[in-house]
Design an enzyme around this catalytic site. Structure first.
Site, PDB file in Angstrom:
ATOM      1  N   HIS A  31       1.573   4.033  -8.399  1.00 23.63           N
ATOM      2  CA  HIS A  31       1.423   5.379  -7.837  1.00 23.63           C
ATOM      3  C   HIS A  31       2.789   6.036  -7.669  1.00 23.63           C
ATOM      4  O   HIS A  31       3.010   7.166  -8.119  1.00 23.63           O
ATOM      5  CB  HIS A  31       0.707   5.273  -6.482  1.00 23.63           C
ATOM      6  CG  HIS A  31       0.650   6.553  -5.703  1.00 23.63           C
ATOM      7  ND1 HIS A  31      -0.492   7.328  -5.628  1.00 23.63           N
ATOM      8  CD2 HIS A  31       1.579   7.184  -4.941  1.00 23.63           C
ATOM      9  CE1 HIS A  31      -0.251   8.376  -4.863  1.00 23.63           C
ATOM     10  NE2 HIS A  31       1.001   8.307  -4.426  1.00 23.63           N
ATOM     11  N   GLU A  32       3.721   5.331  -7.028  1.00 29.62           N
ATOM     12  CA  GLU A  32       5.048   5.908  -6.793  1.00 29.62           C
ATOM     13  C   GLU A  32       5.788   6.122  -8.115  1.00 29.62           C
ATOM     14  O   GLU A  32       6.500   7.117  -8.283  1.00 29.62           O
ATOM     15  CB  GLU A  32       5.866   5.013  -5.860  1.00 29.62           C
ATOM     16  CG  GLU A  32       5.233   4.779  -4.487  1.00 29.62           C
ATOM     17  CD  GLU A  32       4.866   6.052  -3.745  1.00 29.62           C
ATOM     18  OE1 GLU A  32       5.458   7.114  -4.043  1.00 29.62           O
ATOM     19  OE2 GLU A  32       3.986   6.000  -2.869  1.00 29.62           O
ATOM     20  N   HIS A  85       4.765   9.323  -9.716  1.00 29.67           N
ATOM     21  CA  HIS A  85       5.336  10.527  -9.097  1.00 29.67           C
ATOM     22  C   HIS A  85       6.592  10.991  -9.831  1.00 29.67           C
ATOM     23  O   HIS A  85       6.940  12.176  -9.786  1.00 29.67           O
ATOM     24  CB  HIS A  85       5.676  10.258  -7.634  1.00 29.67           C
ATOM     25  CG  HIS A  85       4.552  10.533  -6.697  1.00 29.67           C
ATOM     26  ND1 HIS A  85       3.785  11.689  -6.757  1.00 29.67           N
ATOM     27  CD2 HIS A  85       4.062   9.817  -5.639  1.00 29.67           C
ATOM     28  CE1 HIS A  85       2.875  11.672  -5.797  1.00 29.67           C
ATOM     29  NE2 HIS A  85       3.015  10.550  -5.106  1.00 29.67           N
ATOM     30  N   GLU A 112      -0.770  14.158  -5.769  1.00 32.24           N
ATOM     31  CA  GLU A 112      -1.184  12.839  -5.310  1.00 32.24           C
ATOM     32  C   GLU A 112      -2.327  12.293  -6.154  1.00 32.24           C
ATOM     33  O   GLU A 112      -2.414  11.081  -6.381  1.00 32.24           O
ATOM     34  CB  GLU A 112      -1.574  12.894  -3.829  1.00 32.24           C
ATOM     35  CG  GLU A 112      -0.431  13.215  -2.894  1.00 32.24           C
ATOM     36  CD  GLU A 112       0.689  12.179  -2.960  1.00 32.24           C
ATOM     37  OE1 GLU A 112       0.400  10.994  -3.247  1.00 32.24           O
ATOM     38  OE2 GLU A 112       1.849  12.553  -2.722  1.00 32.24           O
ATOM     39  N   ASP A 133      -2.333   8.831  -8.091  1.00 32.09           N
ATOM     40  CA  ASP A 133      -3.392   7.838  -7.903  1.00 32.09           C
ATOM     41  C   ASP A 133      -3.952   7.374  -9.245  1.00 32.09           C
ATOM     42  O   ASP A 133      -4.160   6.174  -9.465  1.00 32.09           O
ATOM     43  CB  ASP A 133      -4.529   8.429  -7.054  1.00 32.09           C
ATOM     44  CG  ASP A 133      -4.195   8.486  -5.577  1.00 32.09           C
ATOM     45  OD1 ASP A 133      -3.234   7.821  -5.154  1.00 32.09           O
ATOM     46  OD2 ASP A 133      -4.905   9.202  -4.837  1.00 32.09           O
ATOM     47  N   HIS A 172      -3.121  14.758   0.179  1.00 34.39           N
ATOM     48  CA  HIS A 172      -3.859  13.595  -0.319  1.00 34.39           C
ATOM     49  C   HIS A 172      -5.357  13.858  -0.220  1.00 34.39           C
ATOM     50  O   HIS A 172      -5.831  14.445   0.758  1.00 34.39           O
ATOM     51  CB  HIS A 172      -3.533  12.345   0.495  1.00 34.39           C
ATOM     52  CG  HIS A 172      -2.083  11.975   0.492  1.00 34.39           C
ATOM     53  ND1 HIS A 172      -1.181  12.527   1.376  1.00 34.39           N
ATOM     54  CD2 HIS A 172      -1.394  11.114  -0.287  1.00 34.39           C
ATOM     55  CE1 HIS A 172       0.018  12.009   1.139  1.00 34.39           C
ATOM     56  NE2 HIS A 172      -0.080  11.154   0.139  1.00 34.39           N
ATOM     57  N   ARG A 174     -10.014   8.834  -3.383  1.00 32.73           N
ATOM     58  CA  ARG A 174      -8.827   8.194  -3.957  1.00 32.73           C
ATOM     59  C   ARG A 174      -9.235   6.907  -4.677  1.00 32.73           C
ATOM     60  O   ARG A 174      -8.417   6.315  -5.398  1.00 32.73           O
ATOM     61  CB  ARG A 174      -7.780   7.922  -2.873  1.00 32.73           C
ATOM     62  CG  ARG A 174      -7.283   9.183  -2.204  1.00 32.73           C
ATOM     63  CD  ARG A 174      -6.094   8.932  -1.306  1.00 32.73           C
ATOM     64  NE  ARG A 174      -4.895   8.661  -2.106  1.00 32.73           N
ATOM     65  CZ  ARG A 174      -3.676   8.532  -1.584  1.00 32.73           C
ATOM     66  NH1 ARG A 174      -3.502   8.639  -0.271  1.00 32.73           N
ATOM     67  NH2 ARG A 174      -2.637   8.282  -2.352  1.00 32.73           N
TER      68      ARG A 174
END
Length: 254
Positions: A115-116, A119, A176, A180, A240, A246
């Site tokens: 996920h990070e 980004h 986000e 995800d 989010h 999610r």
């Protein structure tokens, strides 16, 4: 296109990983805490944080300073530093434990790391190069196609009905949601490459294969109980999506 892909891979190689705790953690030695006065603790903490931030004015940026404390159960990607930070707080059960099977660790911490990582290449992270500079490194045609895909994600999440008549705001949550989706794909691919022919073998949980346990672990990480009022506020203000979506959203796109 090949040129944009090559630049993306170059940026990926430059991502810095910060894990556990910072090299020079804050000891809070000058922060006064009372065992009986909550209000003074709050005010002293705020003043301490402000003074610490103000003291850095005119000084070189401390590149080892974190935006989170080590005990925080969260993680983040900073595009201006091109770094991912994973505090010790989130590298614990149910997201990670060395004694757990890899299916659960990849479904938990692995997805968070993916996920990070994503980004760095979402519709905000893509505006920064591998050195944290605002640089347009995408070919125009590729960027147009990317934005079209982003709109597909916006449209997808706009259809999720959280409460009767209340829908996820796909535009508000697009960054986000992209992260995800990328997080699950990244971790699933990594785990699949690791386990290969044993994907459908029985896991430690009766009735579940290794790959099924990966998805169960992922979903369990988003278990929550929320009031109607909380969900209403979240949909209106949070970047989010609600926890349920999610899980559902990214798995629809896998």
């Amino acid at each position: 296109d090949r040129e944009t892909r090559a630049r993306a891979l170059a940026k990926l190689k430059l991502i810095k990983n910060q894990v556990g705790y910072p090299e020079d953690p804050d000891t809070y030695s000058t922060l006064t805490i009372s065992a009986t006065n909550y209000f003074s603790n709050v005010m002293n903490s705020r003043k301490y944080s402000f003074d610490k931030s103000a003291s850095g004015i005119g000084q070189l940026a401390d590149k080892n300073q974190w935006q989170m404390t080590a005990d925080t159960v969260n993680a983040y990607y900073d595009p201006t530093r091109n770094e991912m930070v994973f505090p010790a707080g989130i590298l614990q059960f149910p997201y990670f434990n060395i004694s757990l099977p890899m299916s659960m660790n990849y479904g938990g911490a692995g997805v968070i790391m993916g996920h990070e990582n994503t980004h760095g290449f979402d519709n905000e992270g893509k505006d920064y190069n591998g050195f944290g500079k605002l640089v347009d490194w995408w070919q125009e045609e590729t960027e147009v196609k990317f934005e079209s895909k982003v709109q597909c994600v916006v449209n997808q999440y706009d259809q999720f009905e959280v409460l009767p008549g209340l829908y996820v705001n796909g535009k508000l949550t697009e960054n986000e949601n992209i992260a995800d989706i990328g997080g699950v794909k990244n971790s699933f691919e990594a785990y699949s490459n690791l386990i290969r022919d044993d994907a459908n073998s029985p896991s430690i949980v009766p009735g579940l294969s290794n790959i099924q346990l990966f998805f169960v672990s992922y979903a369990q990480g988003w278990c929550e109980v929320a009031t109607t009022q909380y969900l209403q506020n979240q949909v209106a203000t949070d970047v989010h999506s609600p926890a349920k979506y999610r899980v559902i959203g990214p798995l629809q796109d896998l």
